[in-house]
Design a protein around this motif. Structure first.
Motif, PDB file in Angstrom:
ATOM      1  N   TYR A   1      -7.509 -11.714  -1.122  1.00  0.00           N
ATOM      2  CA  TYR A   1      -7.099 -10.421  -0.577  1.00  0.00           C
ATOM      3  C   TYR A   1      -6.765 -10.643   0.893  1.00  0.00           C
ATOM      4  CZ  TYR A   1      -7.214  -5.397   0.563  1.00  0.00           C
ATOM      5  OH  TYR A   1      -6.908  -4.123   0.986  1.00  0.00           O
TER       6      TYR A   1
ATOM      7  N   PHE B   1       0.246  -6.823   1.460  1.00  0.00           N
ATOM      8  CA  PHE B   1      -0.918  -7.677   1.311  1.00  0.00           C
ATOM      9  C   PHE B   1      -0.753  -8.554   0.079  1.00  0.00           C
ATOM     10  CE2 PHE B   1      -1.803  -3.898  -1.124  1.00  0.00           C
ATOM     11  CZ  PHE B   1      -2.616  -4.264  -2.178  1.00  0.00           C
TER      12      PHE B   1
ATOM     13  N   LYS C   1      -2.781 -11.336   8.803  1.00  0.00           N
ATOM     14  CA  LYS C   1      -3.451 -10.401   9.709  1.00  0.00           C
ATOM     15  C   LYS C   1      -4.966 -10.457   9.506  1.00  0.00           C
ATOM     16  CE  LYS C   1      -3.453  -5.482  10.947  1.00  0.00           C
ATOM     17  NZ  LYS C   1      -2.771  -4.179  10.693  1.00  0.00           N
TER      18      LYS C   1
ATOM     19  N   GLU D   1       2.148  -0.919   3.988  1.00  0.00           N
ATOM     20  CA  GLU D   1       1.618  -2.190   4.454  1.00  0.00           C
ATOM     21  C   GLU D   1       1.631  -3.220   3.317  1.00  0.00           C
ATOM     22  OE1 GLU D   1      -2.191  -1.813   6.221  1.00  0.00           O
ATOM     23  OE2 GLU D   1      -1.514  -0.401   7.770  1.00  0.00           O
TER      24      GLU D   1
ATOM     25  N   ARG E   1      -4.354  -9.330   4.169  1.00  0.00           N
ATOM     26  CA  ARG E   1      -3.457  -8.352   4.779  1.00  0.00           C
ATOM     27  C   ARG E   1      -2.383  -9.084   5.591  1.00  0.00           C
ATOM     28  NH1 ARG E   1      -6.972  -4.386   8.152  1.00  0.00           N
ATOM     29  NH2 ARG E   1      -5.012  -3.194   8.222  1.00  0.00           N
TER      30      ARG E   1
ATOM     31  N   TYR F   1      -2.777 -10.089  -3.184  1.00  0.00           N
ATOM     32  CA  TYR F   1      -3.980  -9.793  -3.954  1.00  0.00           C
ATOM     33  C   TYR F   1      -3.880 -10.409  -5.343  1.00  0.00           C
ATOM     34  CZ  TYR F   1      -7.784  -7.370  -6.273  1.00  0.00           C
ATOM     35  OH  TYR F   1      -8.931  -7.093  -6.959  1.00  0.00           O
TER      36      TYR F   1
ATOM     37  N   THR G   1       0.844  -1.195   0.000  1.00  0.00           N
ATOM     38  CA  THR G   1       0.000   0.000   0.000  1.00  0.00           C
ATOM     39  C   THR G   1       0.881   1.248   0.000  1.00  0.00           C
ATOM     40  OG1 THR G   1      -0.094   0.237   2.410  1.00  0.00           O
ATOM     41  CG2 THR G   1      -1.689  -1.249   1.379  1.00  0.00           C
TER      42      THR G   1
ATOM     43  N   GLU H   1       0.885  -9.002   8.451  1.00  0.00           N
ATOM     44  CA  GLU H   1       1.658  -8.360   9.517  1.00  0.00           C
ATOM     45  C   GLU H   1       3.106  -8.782   9.318  1.00  0.00           C
ATOM     46  OE1 GLU H   1       1.698  -5.593  11.504  1.00  0.00           O
ATOM     47  OE2 GLU H   1      -0.216  -6.314  12.312  1.00  0.00           O
TER      48      GLU H   1
END
Length: 302
Positions: free
Chosen positions: A264, A208, A245, A206, A266, A210, A202, A268
Motif C-alpha cells: 500500500y 496509490f 509519498k 489521489e 501513496r 495496492y 481514490t 505524489e
C-alpha cells in the motif's frame, strides 16, 4: 541487491526487465564533516523513538524534461535534513556559540557508493502549495554530470493520457540498510527495493499502489523509499507516474487495515504540466559546496 515484491495478481513478466534503480539513488542525512563514517549500528533505527543521532535516509529520483535535468524527493525528506540542522544549531547556541555552525555539526545529503560518500551539492525547494491540501515534493535543477557521477541517468518525462493498470514503486528502504566495519569505522550501504502492484485512484483523485502479495521477501517497513520513482507499466512500455509519498508496513499488525501481506503505497503525481509550473519558481542554479568524502579506514593489525 534487489528485493522484488510480486503481487498475487496483475503482475507482468515484463516488469523483471525494467531496471528502475538507474533512475534513483539513496540519500543519507549525514555530517558534512564525516560523511556518515561514524554511524553506529544503533543509529540505524527505523521505528520507535528517533533522536538526534538517528540515521535517516530517503530516495532521489532523476528526470529530464525539455533538455533540463531535475532531482526530486519528498518535501518531508528535506524537512528531516532541516530539522537535524535546527537541532544542531540550538545545541550550538546553548553552548554559547554564535555565527555559523562548526563543520562537524553541518549536515547534507550523501549517496554511498563503494568507498565514497557523494555529497548532493544542491539545495532543494518545496514546490508551490495549493490552497487545499499539500504536495509532498521538493525539487532542484541539477547538472547531468552529477547524475552520471552516481552511475544513474534521468528518465525522460512524457505525458500519459490514460493511466495503465500496473505500477512499480522503487527506492531504498531504511530497513534494508547495512553497516560494514572497516578498521575503526563503519560504512553503510543500501539495498534496492521494488514493489509491483495495481495502480488505484481514490475518490479525491489521489493515486496509490495496492495489492495483496504472496510474500514479503524480508521487507516490511518502507520508510526510506520516500521520493523514489513510481513507474507505470504497459506491456514493454513504461514511464514515470510520480514518486513514493508514503509506504505502509507490508506485514499485518494489530489494529491494521489488513490481515495479510499488502503493498500500500501513496503516490505524489508528476506530469509535464506540473514540472513546467514548478520549474518557474526554481533558481537557475542552486549549487552549494561539494563535500564529497572518500573513505579511508586503516585495518587493525594485531
Amino acid at each position: 541487491m534487489k528485493s522484488k515484491l510480486p503481487s498475487f495478481s496483475n503482475t507482468s513478466e515484463d516488469a523483471s526487465d525494467i531496471l528502475t534503480d538507474v533512475y534513483c539513488a539513496p540519500i543519507f542525512i549525514c555530517s558534512t564533516y564525516s560523511g556518515g563514517l561514524n554511524v553506529r549500528p544503533e543509529d540505524l533505527i527505523i521505528e520507535g523513538d528517533f533522536n538526534q543521532n538517528s540515521q535517516r535516509s530517503g530516495t532521489l529520483t532523476f528526470i529530464r524534461y525539455k533538455g533540463q535535468c531535475f532531482a526530486i524527493t519528498c518535501k518531508h525528506v528535506v524537512e528531516s535534513l532541516e530539522k537535524r540542522e535546527e537541532v544542531a544549531k540550538q545545541r550550538y547556541q546553548g553552548l554559547g556559540g554564535d555565527g555559523q555552525l562548526p563543520e562537524q555539526d553541518m549536515t547534507g545529503f550523501y549517496t554511498p557508493i563503494l568507498n565514497t560518500r557523494h555529497h548532493c551539492n544542491y539545495r532543494f525547494y518545496a514546490v508551490p502549495q495549493p490552497e487545499n491540501g499539500e504536495i509532498d515534493l521538493a525539487i532542484t535543477r541539477v547538472d547531468e554530470s552529477y547524475i552520471k557521477k552516481l552511475g544513474r541517468k534521468p528518465i525522460i518525462l512524457t505525458e500519459k493520457k490514460k493511466i495503465p493498470e500496473i505500477g512499480i514503486a522503487s527506492g531504498f528502504s531504511e530497513e534494508q540498510r547495512l553497516l560494514q566495519k572497516y578498521g575503526f569505522m563503519y560504512q553503510f550501504t543500501s539495498k534496492f527495493v521494488r514493489c509491483i502492484a495495481t495502480i488505484r485512484t481514490t475518490s479525491g483523485g489521489e493515486l496509490f499502489l495496492y495489492d495483496e502479495i504472496s510474500e514479503h521477501n524480508g521487507v516490511n517497513n518502507l520508510s526510506g523509499m520516500s521520493g523514489g520513482p513510481v513507474m507505470w507499466l504497459e506491456y514493454k512500455n513504461f514511464g514515470l507516474l510520480g514518486i513514493v509519498k508514503q509506504g505502509y508496513d507490508i506485514k499485518p499488525s494489530p489494529g491494521g487495515f489488513n490481515d495479510s501481506n499488502t503493498i500500500y503505497i501513496r503516490i505524489e503525481k508528476i506530469t509535464p504540466k506540473l514540472i513546467e509550473e514548478w520549474s518557474k519558481h526554481l533558481p537557475e542554479s542552486s549549487k552549494i559546496p561539494d563535500m564529497t568524502i572518500e573513505l579511508y579506514a586503516p585495518q587493525v593489525v594485531l
